[in-house]
Design a protein around this motif. Structure first.
Motif, PDB file in Angstrom:
ATOM      1  N   GLY B 273       0.809  -1.219   0.000  1.00  0.00           N
ATOM      2  CA  GLY B 273       0.000   0.000   0.000  1.00  0.00           C
ATOM      3  C   GLY B 273       0.840   1.266   0.000  1.00  0.00           C
ATOM      4  N   ILE B 274       2.001   1.218  -0.641  1.00  0.00           N
ATOM      5  CA  ILE B 274       2.865   2.404  -0.692  1.00  0.00           C
ATOM      6  C   ILE B 274       2.527   3.192  -1.966  1.00  0.00           C
ATOM      7  CG2 ILE B 274       5.273   3.187  -0.896  1.00  0.00           C
ATOM      8  CD1 ILE B 274       5.956   0.684   0.825  1.00  0.00           C
ATOM      9  N   PRO B 275       2.099   4.438  -1.808  1.00  0.00           N
ATOM     10  CA  PRO B 275       1.609   5.182  -2.981  1.00  0.00           C
ATOM     11  C   PRO B 275       2.727   5.762  -3.828  1.00  0.00           C
ATOM     12  CG  PRO B 275       1.375   6.508  -1.001  1.00  0.00           C
ATOM     13  CD  PRO B 275       1.980   5.215  -0.564  1.00  0.00           C
ATOM     14  N   GLY B 276       3.555   4.905  -4.398  1.00  0.00           N
ATOM     15  CA  GLY B 276       4.693   5.362  -5.186  1.00  0.00           C
ATOM     16  C   GLY B 276       4.441   5.286  -6.677  1.00  0.00           C
ATOM     17  N   LEU B 277       5.524   5.437  -7.427  1.00  0.00           N
ATOM     18  CA  LEU B 277       5.389   5.480  -8.891  1.00  0.00           C
ATOM     19  C   LEU B 277       5.164   4.096  -9.499  1.00  0.00           C
ATOM     20  CD1 LEU B 277       8.099   8.161  -9.680  1.00  0.00           C
ATOM     21  CD2 LEU B 277       5.636   8.373  -9.973  1.00  0.00           C
ATOM     22  N   GLY B 278       5.647   3.065  -8.839  1.00  0.00           N
ATOM     23  CA  GLY B 278       5.401   1.701  -9.322  1.00  0.00           C
ATOM     24  C   GLY B 278       3.919   1.405  -9.298  1.00  0.00           C
ATOM     25  N   SER B 279       3.310   1.740  -8.200  1.00  0.00           N
ATOM     26  CA  SER B 279       1.873   1.533  -8.039  1.00  0.00           C
ATOM     27  C   SER B 279       1.095   2.390  -9.054  1.00  0.00           C
ATOM     28  CB  SER B 279       1.541   1.929  -6.595  1.00  0.00           C
ATOM     29  OG  SER B 279       0.225   2.054  -6.386  1.00  0.00           O
ATOM     30  N   TYR B 280       1.615   3.584  -9.315  1.00  0.00           N
ATOM     31  CA  TYR B 280       0.986   4.503 -10.280  1.00  0.00           C
ATOM     32  C   TYR B 280       0.990   3.882 -11.677  1.00  0.00           C
ATOM     33  CZ  TYR B 280       0.128   9.135 -12.442  1.00  0.00           C
ATOM     34  OH  TYR B 280      -0.394  10.202 -13.115  1.00  0.00           O
ATOM     35  N   THR B 281       2.132   3.286 -12.034  1.00  0.00           N
ATOM     36  CA  THR B 281       2.261   2.678 -13.361  1.00  0.00           C
ATOM     37  C   THR B 281       1.297   1.501 -13.506  1.00  0.00           C
ATOM     38  OG1 THR B 281       4.592   3.267 -13.240  1.00  0.00           O
ATOM     39  CG2 THR B 281       3.964   1.790 -15.004  1.00  0.00           C
TER      40      THR B 281
END
Lengths: 686, 325
Positions: B273-281
């Protein structure tokens, strides 16, 4: 030692929330998909209504406890009655809202904020950093929002439908299209013929013809009030670059206001200090009193100060955090079903012993949804109105054992559908009257699927004895279009093949992605397919329209994906849709359902059951498929929650210490070997 | 060296155009602009007019790569590809399909990604090198043998297993840290401890074996024999001579990934649940948000090129014999 000491003090280490929130009157929930739109003119999904329905207040809403669902006033003084004029050529709804309702504190209501400099906007972290104000809700705000349905830069999913009914809406849309320019368009300056402000608290909507379902739309966020000041504020240059738009920062009169908007991680609703307060309902279904749902009768809502939604994209952490007490309620994913629920022999469900030990309670409700498996009526083999095709479809409808499907793939979480209309919606029947006599018989006080021999007989009469075309001798091969194509779907697809094999029909599964699937449906090139529909409002029209001929998918943007057309069904639909609920309407619906069963354009599939688990400290939970504004009814006991969280989450440190010790011990032989080597005078000969 | 850097930067332009073209073609082979419009407008009550309006607003109503009807250069420039690609070279990423500003999202999400990726990279590098040196030091002993066996076993386990197993053991059974979530500032520490631990542990197998191979190769060289003949302690030989000379292959693998740390981790960010760029992609791919996918691939390519350049530059630092001309 420090770890052991802290562990001994009863401190919880795995609490994902800030220390400052401990013991506070907060509801903790989760969301899986980030919302795309929070502007009520566009927002249409359940994920979004989780937020929008707590903030926005359309004129009407649904009673929280009563079933069947009952429309009651929210900001309106009463549920408006349609008035027909010109002999039914037009229908007028006059909506009177209650005076004295105030908006949440918001920067849009401070005049100075409407002329911010670029540097002032650049400094903002949230719009709430600006001075806040409020004002009274007026009828003009509702009129403004209805005009927004036709806005050229907004994509209201209901514009097409409303343009058919609201007088002047298409012309208004054309006018706005010509005016379309960057920046704010003040819709107050433009007249929409069918919507007028009668006085400060009253507005009137004029519809073409009769459309009794319009009143249900008045309970949806599409018809919520929007203050023009909010649109103007967010249209200032620089606001959009900071993602400060009405689509992300809702402004309403509801019990909560969105104070933190980080759809990547966390959304926070806070009690609206200007909310007028509403009394908790004092009546409901007969079982509600016994279930403790009337304990708060008459008390002023909302009960909870804040609602914190955390984003959980994966089911494993979501479920484990629920078990640790960090979410107050949770749905049940298929992989956790056996862990969470025990299904009794009679099909009833109760929490598993482990859940009961934690005091977790289970609520179930049949959703206002239908999942169906359709035949394309334009297909030369399964489609058409010939007796041959009809019998083929009926035979398949008998052979596909939906009871088995529900048991194997959904853990019994659903009931077999016998018509498009789910239970709880006017028009649905109960007991033997609800049964589809084409596929089932009533025996020993319950419905039972007809024997396979009957299906085989129908198949032979259709000209396919033993699954072979009697004319050509070729085996009957059918094609099932589906978007299920992951490794986890193999069992399900094999099951489908077996159902058809019972009739010696060969089923070819055509696995495809969602876009291609939609394309096939649009072009009418599918043969057998599966889809679902969730009610917009609790009216049979909202389900029976899925079989309405003029709404065939291949002919336009309708939702009749089977392209089913029956002159009698369509004529009855036209009559039924404009009628109020009455025995006469029921009679018409019965006939429509009978026609649909006979023609069998669908294998009726099932109505899913929603299962929700909640902790003992959360009260007043009753699943409600129609009302989205349910947060205000809920009550938590934060002290009790804190006690259980401490009890369930004591840190266990000794295995870590043991591991460190083992590592330390394992170093000893390495050190000894090192020293031995260093002391060697020369390497021994190889 | 400046000329070398300028030349490499100029080489990067055709590479970026090529990457952009491949991304564009791959994306639009799978999704047509109609599909994208349907995905964003939802499945209920969507009219053909609404689809057209959506495409028109976002410029998806034009030809993809070649506009037959346009005059002259317009055949190339009046296309979706040209319109969407040119701005990227000015780092103007525009808006996601949900109208949120992509640059703002990237800025917001970079922090959480780095909070996870930097510790995993640094601690992982230190642990892997140390473990590899130990195995090299105890080569041909039972410690080396079992070390290699352990590495092979650890390499064979899926990252997903480490994540779910780690969450189960550390968070669910031992209750030591939150299972998932994220918070800013120092509060972030309690959320990233477990993913960092898992990131490091899951990388030990492959990392340590790779470095062990490098060290063993170096240890067979003449200068090591000379050092030993001089009577230097084995630890000095290893840490002062072997490690220094093994830096080039280590840097080849390590420096190139430094810029890519910004891109975040696709799997770990989703599970924790870390709102980083990987999750964004990942979200963008699932939502068929071409604007975001295109921007992330472009940034990834730029960072990779920077990484390769930095790697080349770093060689000159660790090996004085290398000159970049």
């Amino acid at each position: 030692m420090l770890m052991l000491f802290v562990a001994g003090c009863g401190e919880v280490w795995n609490d994902p929330y800030p220390r400052s929130e401990r013991g506070a009157n907060i509801l903790y929930s989760a969301f899986v998909n980030r919302p795309k739109h929070l502007d009520p003119v566009q927002s249409y999904t359940v994920d979004e209504s989780l937020f929008t329905r707590q903030v926005y207040e359309p004129p009407l809403h649904y009673h929280y406890l009563k079933r069947p669902y009952e429309l009651i006033p929210l900001t309106a003084a009463e549920v408006p009655k349609p008035k027909e004029i010109d002999g039914g050529k037009f229908t007028v709804y006059e909506i009177r809202i209650r005076p004295g309702i105030r908006y949440q504190p918001h920067p849009a209501f401070v005049e100075r904020n409407q002329a911010l400099s670029a540097s002032e906007i650049k400094k903002l972290k949230t719009p709430y950093d600006l001075p806040l104000g409020t004002r009274e809700l007026v009828a003009a705000d509702y009129v403004y929002q209805i005009k927004r349905l036709a806005h050229p830069r907004l994509h209201s999913p209901i514009y097409g439908l409303m343009a058919e009914y609201i007088v002047g809406l298409p012309e208004f849309a054309d006018k706005l299209k010509k005016l379309n320019r960057p920046g704010w368009i003040d819709l107050r300056e433009h007249v929409l013929a069918g919507v007028e402000e009668v006085d400060r608290y009253t507005y009137r909507v004029t519809l073409k013809g009769r459309y009794p379902q319009f009143v249900y739309w008045l309970a949806m966020p599409f018809f919520s009030p929007i203050p023009w000041e909010a649109e103007k504020l967010f249209h200032q240059p620089g606001m959009e670059l900071k993602n400060f738009t009405l689509d992300w920062w809702p402004v309403g009169t509801g019990p909560y206001m969105l104070r933190e908007n980080n759809p990547n991680a966390r959304m926070v609703l806070e009690r609206n200090p200007n909310y007028r307060g509403m009394p908790y309902p004092s009546e409901g279904e007969s079982s509600d009193g016994e279930a403790g749902l009337l304990k708060d009768a008459g008390k002023t809502m909302p009960f909870i100060d804040r609602v914190v939604f955390s984003r959980e994209k994966e089911s494993v952490p979501y479920w484990n955090k629920f078990l640790q007490g960090y979410y107050d309620s949770a749905g049940i994913s298929p992989e956790n079903f056996d862990h969470a629920v025990r299904v009794a022999v009679d099909g009833g469900a109760e929490p598993s012993p482990e859940m009961l030990e934690r005091g977790i309670e289970l609520s179930t409700a049949v959703a206002a949804t239908v999942f169906y498996f359709g035949f394309n009526m334009k297909d030369p083999v399964v489609g058409g109105n010939s007796e041959r095709a009809r019998k083929l479809r009926q035979a398949i409808s008998i052979a596909v054992d939906m009871e088995e499907y529900l048991s194997i793939f959904l853990n019994g979480r659903g009931i077999v559908a016998h018509s498009p209309v789910p239970p709880g919606i006017f028009g649905a029947r109960e007991g033997s009257e609800a049964m589809n006599p084409i596929t089932h018989v009533w025996r020993d006080g319950r419905e039972q699927r007809r024997a396979l021999a009957e299906a085989k007989k129908l198949l032979a009469e259709a000209g396919y004895p033993e699954g072979t075309d009697a004319k050509t001798g070729a085996p009957l091969v059918l094609y099932f279009d589906t978007t299920s194509r992951g490794p986890g779907d193999k069992a399900r697809l094999d099951w489908w093949r077996k159902q058809f094999e019972k009739l010696s029909i060969q089923l070819e599964v055509r696995e495809t992605d969602w876009n291609r699937f939609q394309e096939k449906i649009r072009k009418g090139t599918q043969q057998v397919y599966g889809l679902g529909w969730h009610a917009d409002y609790p009216d049979p029209e909202n389900f029976l329209f899925l079989l309405h001929g003029p709404q065939a998918r291949t002919d336009g943007a309708g939702s009749n994906s089977s392209n089913y057309a029956s002159a009698e069904f369509d004529a009855l639909f036209e009559r039924m849709k404009s009628m109020p609920n009455s025995p006469k309407r029921q009679q018409i619906i019965d006939r429509m359902v009978e026609i649909a069963r006979r023609d069998a354009p669908w294998i009726f599939g099932f109505h899913p059951k929603d299962y929700t688990l909640r902790h003992q400290w959360l009260a007043n939970v009753k699943p409600n498929d129609m009302a989205g504004n349910t947060m205000q009814y809920l009550r938590v006991d934060p002290q009790r929650r804190a006690e259980f969280r401490r009890q369930w989450n004591r840190p266990v440190v000794w295995p870590v210490l043991l591991l460190l010790l083992a590592l330390a011990i394992s170093v000893v032989p390495a050190v000894r070997t090192y020293r031995k080597r260093e002391r060697m005078a020369a390497r021994p000969a190889a | 060296m400046l000329a070398y850097i300028v030349r490499r930067v100029l080489y990067a332009i055709p590479i970026l155009i090529g990457v952009n073209l491949i991304t564009f073609v791959l994306f639009f082979v799978v999704n047509t602009p109609d599909d994208m419009a349907r995905m964003h407008l939802g499945a209920k009550r969507v009219t053909p007019e609404a689809l057209e309006k959506w495409k028109q607003e976002r410029g998806y109503d034009r030809d993809l790569l070649w506009n037959e009807k346009a005059p002259g250069l317009g055949k190339v420039t009046d296309t979706i590809f040209f319109d969407k690609s040119v701005k990227l070279f000015a780092f103007d990423f525009g808006r996601a399909e949900d109208r949120r500003d992509i640059a703002h999202e990237i800025r917001t999400r970079m922090g959480p990604s780095l909070a996870l990726a930097i510790p995993v990279f640094l601690v992982g590098l230190a642990v892997n090198i140390t473990f590899a040196l130990l195995m090299a030091f105890f080569r041909a002993t039972y410690l080396d043998f079992w070390g290699v066996v352990l590495c092979v076993a650890m390499m064979s386990i899926s990252t997903l297993f480490y994540i779910i197993g780690g969450q189960y053991m550390v968070s669910k059974i031992l209750h030591l840290v939150p299972i998932s979530g994220y918070d800013g500032g120092f509060e972030a520490a309690k959320f990233v401890i477990l993913p960092v631990l898992i990131g490091v542990v899951s990388g030990i197998g492959s990392g340590s074996r790779w470095y062990r191979t490098i060290f063993l190769e170096e240890m067979g060289r003449d200068y090591v024999r000379t050092a030993r003949a001089k009577g230097l302690a084995e630890s000095v030989v290893l840490f002062r001579h072997v490690l220094k000379n093994a830096m080039i292959p280590i840097l080849t693998g390590a420096v190139v990934v430094i810029p890519l740390l910004f891109m975040g981790s696709l799997l770990a960010e989703s599970f924790f649940g870390i709102p980083g760029l990987g999750s964004y992609t990942i979200d963008a791919i699932q939502a068929q948000d071409f604007a975001v996918v295109r921007s992330m691939v472009f940034i990834g390519s730029v960072l990779y090129i920077i990484g390769l350049l930095l790697t080349d530059l770093s060689y000159t630092v660790v090996d004085p014999r290398i000159r970049l001309e």
